[in-house]
Design a protein around this motif. Structure first.
Motif, PDB file in Angstrom:
ATOM      1  N   PRO A   5      22.069 -10.861 -75.750  1.00 30.56           N
ATOM      2  CA  PRO A   5      22.932  -9.843 -75.148  1.00 30.56           C
ATOM      3  C   PRO A   5      24.146  -9.630 -76.037  1.00 30.56           C
ATOM      4  CG  PRO A   5      22.429 -11.607 -73.572  1.00 30.56           C
ATOM      5  CD  PRO A   5      21.978 -12.067 -74.921  1.00 30.56           C
ATOM      6  N   SER A   6      24.813  -8.511 -75.860  1.00 29.71           N
ATOM      7  CA  SER A   6      26.113  -8.342 -76.508  1.00 29.71           C
ATOM      8  C   SER A   6      27.110  -9.283 -75.851  1.00 29.71           C
ATOM      9  CB  SER A   6      26.618  -6.910 -76.331  1.00 29.71           C
ATOM     10  OG  SER A   6      25.657  -5.995 -76.806  1.00 29.71           O
ATOM     11  N   VAL A   7      28.096  -9.676 -76.604  1.00 27.92           N
ATOM     12  CA  VAL A   7      29.129 -10.559 -76.055  1.00 27.92           C
ATOM     13  C   VAL A   7      30.487  -9.932 -76.289  1.00 27.92           C
ATOM     14  CG1 VAL A   7      30.211 -12.830 -76.194  1.00 27.92           C
ATOM     15  CG2 VAL A   7      27.733 -12.607 -76.485  1.00 27.92           C
ATOM     16  N   SER A  48      34.836 -16.474 -78.888  1.00 26.42           N
ATOM     17  CA  SER A  48      35.474 -15.444 -78.066  1.00 26.42           C
ATOM     18  C   SER A  48      36.989 -15.561 -78.137  1.00 26.42           C
ATOM     19  CB  SER A  48      35.003 -15.571 -76.621  1.00 26.42           C
ATOM     20  OG  SER A  48      35.324 -16.839 -76.107  1.00 26.42           O
ATOM     21  N   GLN A  72      40.280 -20.095 -69.338  1.00 22.93           N
ATOM     22  CA  GLN A  72      39.085 -19.292 -69.117  1.00 22.93           C
ATOM     23  C   GLN A  72      38.943 -18.975 -67.640  1.00 22.93           C
ATOM     24  OE1 GLN A  72      34.474 -20.164 -69.205  1.00 22.93           O
ATOM     25  NE2 GLN A  72      35.277 -20.368 -71.279  1.00 22.93           N
ATOM     26  N   TYR A  74      36.224 -16.418 -66.033  1.00 18.78           N
ATOM     27  CA  TYR A  74      34.895 -16.215 -65.508  1.00 18.78           C
ATOM     28  C   TYR A  74      34.081 -15.448 -66.531  1.00 18.78           C
ATOM     29  CZ  TYR A  74      31.512 -15.951 -61.775  1.00 18.78           C
ATOM     30  OH  TYR A  74      30.397 -16.148 -61.004  1.00 18.78           O
ATOM     31  N   THR A  75      32.820 -15.702 -66.539  1.00 18.28           N
ATOM     32  CA  THR A  75      31.936 -14.964 -67.419  1.00 18.28           C
ATOM     33  C   THR A  75      31.076 -14.051 -66.572  1.00 18.28           C
ATOM     34  OG1 THR A  75      31.902 -16.766 -69.003  1.00 18.28           O
ATOM     35  CG2 THR A  75      30.115 -15.151 -69.135  1.00 18.28           C
ATOM     36  N   SER A  76      31.154 -12.783 -66.832  1.00 14.81           N
ATOM     37  CA  SER A  76      30.368 -11.845 -66.042  1.00 14.81           C
ATOM     38  C   SER A  76      29.340 -11.167 -66.926  1.00 14.81           C
ATOM     39  CB  SER A  76      31.279 -10.812 -65.376  1.00 14.81           C
ATOM     40  OG  SER A  76      32.369 -10.489 -66.202  1.00 14.81           O
ATOM     41  N   GLU A  77      28.386 -10.568 -66.280  1.00 18.41           N
ATOM     42  CA  GLU A  77      27.317  -9.911 -67.028  1.00 18.41           C
ATOM     43  C   GLU A  77      27.071  -8.527 -66.455  1.00 18.41           C
ATOM     44  OE1 GLU A  77      24.105 -13.148 -68.116  1.00 18.41           O
ATOM     45  OE2 GLU A  77      25.233 -13.702 -66.338  1.00 18.41           O
ATOM     46  N   MET A  79      24.590  -4.938 -66.851  1.00 24.38           N
ATOM     47  CA  MET A  79      23.454  -4.272 -67.462  1.00 24.38           C
ATOM     48  C   MET A  79      23.892  -2.858 -67.839  1.00 24.38           C
ATOM     49  SD  MET A  79      21.007  -6.560 -67.302  1.00 24.38           S
ATOM     50  CE  MET A  79      19.513  -5.639 -67.697  1.00 24.38           C
ATOM     51  N   TYR A  83      19.917  -3.234 -71.149  1.00 19.80           N
ATOM     52  CA  TYR A  83      20.428  -4.336 -71.946  1.00 19.80           C
ATOM     53  C   TYR A  83      21.671  -4.913 -71.318  1.00 19.80           C
ATOM     54  CZ  TYR A  83      17.216  -2.571 -75.443  1.00 19.80           C
ATOM     55  OH  TYR A  83      16.095  -2.172 -76.105  1.00 19.80           O
ATOM     56  N   SER A  84      21.795  -6.205 -71.447  1.00 23.99           N
ATOM     57  CA  SER A  84      22.929  -6.843 -70.786  1.00 23.99           C
ATOM     58  C   SER A  84      24.042  -7.166 -71.769  1.00 23.99           C
ATOM     59  CB  SER A  84      22.475  -8.115 -70.078  1.00 23.99           C
ATOM     60  OG  SER A  84      22.016  -9.058 -71.010  1.00 23.99           O
ATOM     61  N   VAL A  86      27.441  -9.740 -71.978  1.00 24.79           N
ATOM     62  CA  VAL A  86      28.135 -10.896 -71.406  1.00 24.79           C
ATOM     63  C   VAL A  86      29.615 -10.712 -71.681  1.00 24.79           C
ATOM     64  CG1 VAL A  86      28.515 -13.375 -71.685  1.00 24.79           C
ATOM     65  CG2 VAL A  86      26.177 -12.453 -71.682  1.00 24.79           C
ATOM     66  N   ILE A  88      33.266 -12.587 -71.336  1.00 30.72           N
ATOM     67  CA  ILE A  88      34.015 -13.807 -71.052  1.00 30.72           C
ATOM     68  C   ILE A  88      35.475 -13.441 -70.891  1.00 30.72           C
ATOM     69  CG2 ILE A  88      34.477 -16.173 -71.830  1.00 30.72           C
ATOM     70  CD1 ILE A  88      32.177 -15.877 -73.815  1.00 30.72           C
ATOM     71  N   TYR A  90      39.539 -14.225 -69.890  1.00 31.51           N
ATOM     72  CA  TYR A  90      40.560 -15.269 -69.957  1.00 31.51           C
ATOM     73  C   TYR A  90      41.841 -14.815 -69.293  1.00 31.51           C
ATOM     74  CZ  TYR A  90      37.597 -17.528 -73.421  1.00 31.51           C
ATOM     75  OH  TYR A  90      36.553 -18.137 -74.051  1.00 31.51           O
TER      76      TYR A  90
END
Lengths: 220, 220
Positions: A5-7, A48, A72, A74-77, A79, A83-84, A86, A88, A90
């Motif tokens: 996935p893209s970050v 990140s 940090q 939460y990490t959310s995702e 679509m 394609y997803s 991610v 992150i 802060y």
DNA sequence: TAAATAGTGTCTATCAGACACTATCGA
DNA sequence: TCGATAGTGTCTGATAGACACTATTTA
């Protein structure tokens, strides 16, 4: 075939001043600005945090020394199409921000007067505020928002702003005193100027007993 | 050119039984097993949770209905050579695990007798345990580890196991009673069998006042 | 009948939470 | 002299935390 996935990573950048919390947002320069959290795509030669620090420096003009705290969230995702991505997120805290040149439009907003934001950004901000709120009760996180030297009225005001509740002045002072987290910075020089304090510990400390507001306040 | 970091996710999968917490780890079948947290690479058509749920189902043989609770823990990053990998970790809780077929070697270890693990995995496990510990004090998270119906001795034992501290039986019961989170499931049928209870709410509830252990215990 | 387990009540020290006035300074 | 601000102490109710015995069951 495996394709990652893209970050991306972004920051809820908060500062406190005079009874108000402020957040710094960015917008691409356009007729009608669409505000969003400052952030950046992370590529595989970075982390990140390094990417985010760099971006906050260049696009927001944030000096690294002004960042007093980073955590940090939460990490959310999401679509996008099939394609997803991610994301992150802060929390960044800062005492003062001295903006230097920035490549984007920057806005500093009182936290309760935000412009229209994406649901994702709003949600992260709400989460950041709830974390800050909670940590204010059981840690010395407020020290990263207050100036290094302050008086108890300022401390209480920041506490009330962040936790969104009024507390009694005497009870607050009693509690602070018994927590033993402050040192007297300066005696009141003349007769009636406020006593100035600073935090004993410059790093985040957890309180053996949290701040009172345990919400029971029963009337008899 | 932008190339995203690799993305993986893994799970700290915990269950409780008879005064002990257990974690499920996996190892590639080999002479000398190297244990690690169950996890999977996430590709861009998935989310980390869908990928992880699927992997736990197929490689660990975990039935989805057995998962009682799931929570995001932390996102860490590693540099392998000059490329980074993002790892999103989750806490999974389960009452009982009924393992079905699995493609990997599976081990269930008491949480305080772990095999040798990578520092990254150890660190995530420590973090998971500290979160569980903390949440046990201010929420009903224990309900996801206990059987649906239990007696107060079991509840106290689980509490003591997770928080790593003994509490007085009478004080514990008094506190539980005043928290009003349980319903009597069955009257003691015969003379002296324990009363059985279950949690009023099947979802995670936050306690208006946390469990006592505020660590002051002064002896006079 | 001895040992294990289920259940129950009281006392004390501490702390949260409510509450009001004085002194000083500056407008 | 009026208003704003800094600082301080006491009382009460709630509860955390310490502590011991009885009744029942089973070996």
């Amino acid at each position: 075939m495996y394709v990652a996935p893209s970050v991306v990573s972004n920051a809820v950048l908060l500062q406190y001043s005079d009874g108000e919390l402020f957040i710094t947002l960015v917008a691409d320069t356009a007729a009608k600005p669409q505000w969003r959290l400052p952030g950046v795509a992370v590529n595989r030669t970075q982390t990140s945090l390094s990417a985010l620090d760099h971006t906050l420096h260049t696009t927001v003009g944030l000096h690294r020394e002004d960042i007093t705290y980073r955590e940090q969230l939460y990490t959310s995702e999401f679509m996008f199409g099939s394609y997803s991505t991610v994301c992150i997120s802060y929390l960044y805290l800062s005492r003062d921000i001295r903006w230097s040149k920035s490549t984007q439009q920057i806005g500093v907003f009182p936290i309760y007067k935000l412009p229209v934001l994406s649901e994702a950004d709003s949600s992260i901000i709400r989460y950041a505020l709830s974390r800050l709120h909670a940590k204010t009760l059981y840690s010395t996180i407020t020290s990263f928002l207050l100036p290094k030297v302050f008086d108890l009225t300022q401390f209480q005001r920041a506490f009330e702003t962040i936790t969104q509740q009024k507390v009694d002045k005497r009870n607050f002072r009693k509690k602070v005193q018994q927590l033993d987290i402050l040192t007297t910075y300066k005696q009141n020089s003349s007769a009636k100027e406020p006593l100035l304090y600073s935090f004993k510990d410059t790093s985040l400390a957890f309180l053996p007993k949290p701040f009172p507001p345990r919400k029971t306040a029963k009337k008899s």
